[in-house]
Design a protein around this motif. Structure first.
Motif, PDB file in Angstrom:
ATOM      1  N   ILE A   1     -92.879 -58.298 -15.574  1.00 36.29           N
ATOM      2  CA  ILE A   1     -91.222 -58.801 -15.321  1.00 36.29           C
ATOM      3  C   ILE A   1     -90.136 -57.396 -16.412  1.00 36.29           C
ATOM      4  N   ASP A   2     -90.775 -57.000 -17.006  1.00 32.63           N
ATOM      5  CA  ASP A   2     -89.998 -55.635 -18.021  1.00 32.63           C
ATOM      6  C   ASP A   2     -89.393 -55.060 -17.017  1.00 32.63           C
ATOM      7  N   ALA A   3     -90.203 -54.592 -15.717  1.00 34.43           N
ATOM      8  CA  ALA A   3     -90.182 -53.396 -14.885  1.00 34.43           C
ATOM      9  C   ALA A   3     -88.834 -53.219 -14.110  1.00 34.43           C
ATOM     10  N   ILE A   4     -88.590 -54.471 -14.056  1.00 33.25           N
ATOM     11  CA  ILE A   4     -87.473 -55.668 -13.274  1.00 33.25           C
ATOM     12  C   ILE A   4     -86.246 -56.149 -13.891  1.00 33.25           C
ATOM     13  N   ASN A   5     -86.156 -55.572 -15.546  1.00 37.12           N
ATOM     14  CA  ASN A   5     -85.703 -56.497 -16.099  1.00 37.12           C
ATOM     15  C   ASN A   5     -85.532 -57.740 -15.954  1.00 37.12           C
ATOM     16  N   GLY A   6     -86.595 -58.350 -15.902  1.00 40.88           N
ATOM     17  CA  GLY A   6     -86.760 -60.235 -15.569  1.00 40.88           C
ATOM     18  C   GLY A   6     -86.074 -61.298 -14.187  1.00 40.88           C
ATOM     19  N   PHE A   7     -86.014 -62.299 -14.801  1.00 39.51           N
ATOM     20  CA  PHE A   7     -84.747 -63.028 -13.567  1.00 39.51           C
ATOM     21  C   PHE A   7     -83.822 -62.574 -13.856  1.00 39.51           C
ATOM     22  N   ASN A   8     -83.240 -62.456 -12.819  1.00 42.29           N
ATOM     23  CA  ASN A   8     -81.549 -62.066 -13.048  1.00 42.29           C
ATOM     24  C   ASN A   8     -81.317 -62.678 -12.837  1.00 42.29           C
ATOM     25  N   GLU A   9     -80.053 -62.846 -13.944  1.00 38.85           N
ATOM     26  CA  GLU A   9     -78.974 -64.727 -14.184  1.00 38.85           C
ATOM     27  C   GLU A   9     -77.891 -64.680 -13.553  1.00 38.85           C
ATOM     28  N   GLU A  10     -77.589 -63.424 -12.139  1.00 35.25           N
ATOM     29  CA  GLU A  10     -76.500 -63.901 -11.485  1.00 35.25           C
ATOM     30  C   GLU A  10     -77.062 -65.097 -10.730  1.00 35.25           C
ATOM     31  N   TYR A  11     -77.566 -65.248 -11.067  1.00 29.78           N
ATOM     32  CA  TYR A  11     -78.212 -66.999  -9.522  1.00 29.78           C
ATOM     33  C   TYR A  11     -77.420 -67.995 -10.782  1.00 29.78           C
ATOM     34  N   LYS A  12     -76.704 -68.377  -9.700  1.00 29.83           N
ATOM     35  CA  LYS A  12     -76.520 -70.022 -10.269  1.00 29.83           C
ATOM     36  C   LYS A  12     -76.941 -71.247 -10.163  1.00 29.83           C
ATOM     37  N   LYS A  13     -77.823 -70.903  -9.075  1.00 29.09           N
ATOM     38  CA  LYS A  13     -78.043 -72.142  -8.155  1.00 29.09           C
ATOM     39  C   LYS A  13     -79.631 -72.087  -8.432  1.00 29.09           C
ATOM     40  N   PRO A  14     -80.363 -73.589  -7.507  1.00 28.64           N
ATOM     41  CA  PRO A  14     -82.172 -72.927  -7.732  1.00 28.64           C
ATOM     42  C   PRO A  14     -82.267 -72.163  -6.498  1.00 28.64           C
ATOM     43  N   ALA A  15     -83.445 -71.913  -6.891  1.00 28.20           N
ATOM     44  CA  ALA A  15     -84.214 -71.740  -5.468  1.00 28.20           C
ATOM     45  C   ALA A  15     -83.668 -70.404  -5.723  1.00 28.20           C
ATOM     46  N   VAL A  16     -84.220 -69.188  -4.455  1.00 29.10           N
ATOM     47  CA  VAL A  16     -84.124 -67.820  -4.077  1.00 29.10           C
ATOM     48  C   VAL A  16     -84.602 -66.704  -5.443  1.00 29.10           C
ATOM     49  N   GLY A  17     -83.490 -67.233  -6.755  1.00 28.08           N
ATOM     50  CA  GLY A  17     -83.437 -66.050  -7.368  1.00 28.08           C
ATOM     51  C   GLY A  17     -84.499 -66.120  -8.789  1.00 28.08           C
ATOM     52  N   GLU A  18     -85.596 -67.426  -8.959  1.00 31.90           N
ATOM     53  CA  GLU A  18     -86.839 -67.341  -9.395  1.00 31.90           C
ATOM     54  C   GLU A  18     -87.545 -67.433  -8.671  1.00 31.90           C
ATOM     55  N   ASP A  19     -87.749 -67.321  -7.703  1.00 40.97           N
ATOM     56  CA  ASP A  19     -88.985 -66.985  -7.053  1.00 40.97           C
ATOM     57  C   ASP A  19     -88.725 -65.641  -5.697  1.00 40.97           C
ATOM     58  N   ILE A  20     -88.043 -65.927  -4.551  1.00 39.58           N
ATOM     59  CA  ILE A  20     -88.219 -64.928  -4.219  1.00 39.58           C
ATOM     60  C   ILE A  20     -87.686 -63.835  -3.854  1.00 39.58           C
ATOM     61  N   ASP A  21     -86.590 -64.131  -4.724  1.00 39.48           N
ATOM     62  CA  ASP A  21     -85.669 -62.447  -5.210  1.00 39.48           C
ATOM     63  C   ASP A  21     -87.148 -61.927  -5.845  1.00 39.48           C
ATOM     64  N   LEU A  22     -88.385 -61.970  -6.734  1.00 39.78           N
ATOM     65  CA  LEU A  22     -88.699 -61.526  -7.301  1.00 39.78           C
ATOM     66  C   LEU A  22     -89.794 -60.653  -6.133  1.00 39.78           C
ATOM     67  N   VAL A  23     -89.857 -61.486  -5.883  1.00 38.55           N
ATOM     68  CA  VAL A  23     -91.446 -60.247  -4.265  1.00 38.55           C
ATOM     69  C   VAL A  23     -90.802 -59.131  -4.090  1.00 38.55           C
ATOM     70  N   TRP A  24     -89.676 -58.799  -3.350  1.00 35.17           N
ATOM     71  CA  TRP A  24     -89.607 -57.530  -2.860  1.00 35.17           C
ATOM     72  C   TRP A  24     -89.029 -56.558  -4.343  1.00 35.17           C
ATOM     73  N   ARG A  25     -88.184 -57.443  -5.281  1.00 34.21           N
ATOM     74  CA  ARG A  25     -88.184 -55.776  -6.374  1.00 34.21           C
ATOM     75  C   ARG A  25     -89.668 -55.848  -7.039  1.00 34.21           C
ATOM     76  N   PHE A  26     -90.106 -56.384  -7.040  1.00 40.38           N
ATOM     77  CA  PHE A  26     -91.482 -56.285  -7.780  1.00 40.38           C
ATOM     78  C   PHE A  26     -92.216 -55.258  -6.873  1.00 40.38           C
ATOM     79  N   GLU A  27     -92.302 -55.600  -5.231  1.00 39.30           N
ATOM     80  CA  GLU A  27     -92.755 -54.412  -4.209  1.00 39.30           C
ATOM     81  C   GLU A  27     -91.997 -53.093  -4.125  1.00 39.30           C
ATOM     82  N   GLY A  28     -90.757 -53.155  -4.591  1.00 40.46           N
ATOM     83  CA  GLY A  28     -90.002 -52.011  -4.278  1.00 40.46           C
ATOM     84  C   GLY A  28     -90.545 -51.260  -5.360  1.00 40.46           C
ATOM     85  N   LEU A  29     -91.232 -51.718  -6.385  1.00 39.59           N
ATOM     86  CA  LEU A  29     -91.694 -50.413  -7.418  1.00 39.59           C
ATOM     87  C   LEU A  29     -93.361 -50.344  -7.689  1.00 39.59           C
ATOM     88  N   GLY A  30     -93.590 -51.141  -6.472  1.00 45.38           N
ATOM     89  CA  GLY A  30     -95.091 -50.757  -6.113  1.00 45.38           C
ATOM     90  C   GLY A  30     -95.941 -50.977  -6.283  1.00 45.38           C
TER      91      GLY A  30
END
Length: 275
Positions: free
Chosen positions: A197-226
């Motif tokens: 989670i440090d590698a992708i700099n945590g949860f993106n606080e740019e999201y201001k509404k529920p869903a997507v930013g708290e889970d779906i957004d993580l997947v492609w960012r994690f996978e992008g770093l291997g």
């Protein structure tokens, strides 16, 4: 209880529902593997929540983190919980999901610095939820109840019932969890190493509404770093208590994600660190 060096931190996201959290904490006390701390990550500052936790007699060390209630800021609360966690392995659930007794066991047993672990949850119907809350059904008996009342629970509004059946991995059906895959994360049932989670700099606080930013957004960012996504389906089982859900439009969140995907911004700017 004092646990100077917990091997995992269980981070529970809550808002105002103390009654549901009370039930979740009862399921936490039933865990077979116990070398973890509990962090209550509250997106708000509810006096009733504070009073409940102050008087809670738990066998686990508990941290309670609050923040001013200024609308949906769950991602900010989660980033604060990560910074406060004493353990390197971080497990995330929501405050309306009861845990199978072996939930934490598998989230730690299969932990791997290069992997992101994800499970799902059964969405219970109202009657089964009430029976669980009132103690009429012990959590350890849920497999039997789901199988026996599969059609009834489904007919009454239960969903994803197959996800609520725990399968012993060393048993005759142990091949089934190995066959099941995860394509996306559920924020209520996931875990990963702090370094991930440090590698992708945590949860993106740019999201201001529920869903997507708290889970779906993580997947492609994690996978992008291997990092690879590993399934805990039918192993780390949890039971989502019935309540009326307020669905909101996801266009705004999806637009944020698409914009970041376009430039392959795997490391968010507004996360654990502000860039």
């Amino acid at each position: 209880m004092r646990l100077e060096s917990p091997k995992a931190s269980l981070i529970i996201s809550v808002y105002k529902d103390v009654h549901f959290l009370e039930q979740v904490m009862k399921s936490v006390e039933l865990q077979t593997w116990r070398e973890f701390e509990v962090i209550i990550s509250e997106d708000g500052d509810n006096p009733e929540m504070k009073e409940y936790l102050q008087h809670l007699n738990s066998t686990f060390p508990i941290q309670h983190l609050t923040q001013e209630d200024l609308g949906w800021r769950k991602n900010r609360a989660l980033n604060r919980a990560i910074k406060s966690a004493k353990a390197e392995w971080l497990v995330f659930i929501d405050g309306d999901c009861l845990l199978h007794p072996r939930f934490m066991e598998f989230h730690f047993k299969l932990s791997d610095k290069n992997s992101i672990l994800g499970g799902k949850r059964i969405k219970l119907d109202e009657n089964t939820s009430l029976d669980l809350i009132e103690g009429k059904i012990p959590i350890g008996k849920m497999n039997h109840v789901i199988i026996k009342k599969f059609r009834e629970i489904s007919r009454n509004g239960g969903q994803f019932l197959e996800e609520g059946i725990f399968i012993e991995p060393t048993g005759i059906l142990g091949f089934i969890p190995k066959m099941r895959k995860m394509r996306n994360l559920k924020g209520c049932n996931m875990s990963f190493h702090r370094s991930a989670i440090d590698a992708i700099n945590g949860f993106n606080e740019e999201y201001k509404k529920p869903a997507v930013g708290e889970d779906i957004d993580l997947v492609w960012r994690f996978e992008g770093l291997g990092y690879r996504l590993i399934s805990l389906r039918n192993l780390a089982v949890q039971y989502h208590l019935f309540h009326k859900e307020c669905w909101i439009e996801q266009e705004e969140n999806l637009e944020i994600m698409k914009r970041n995907q376009k430039v392959q911004r795997f490391v968010c700017k507004d996360g654990l660190k502000k860039k």
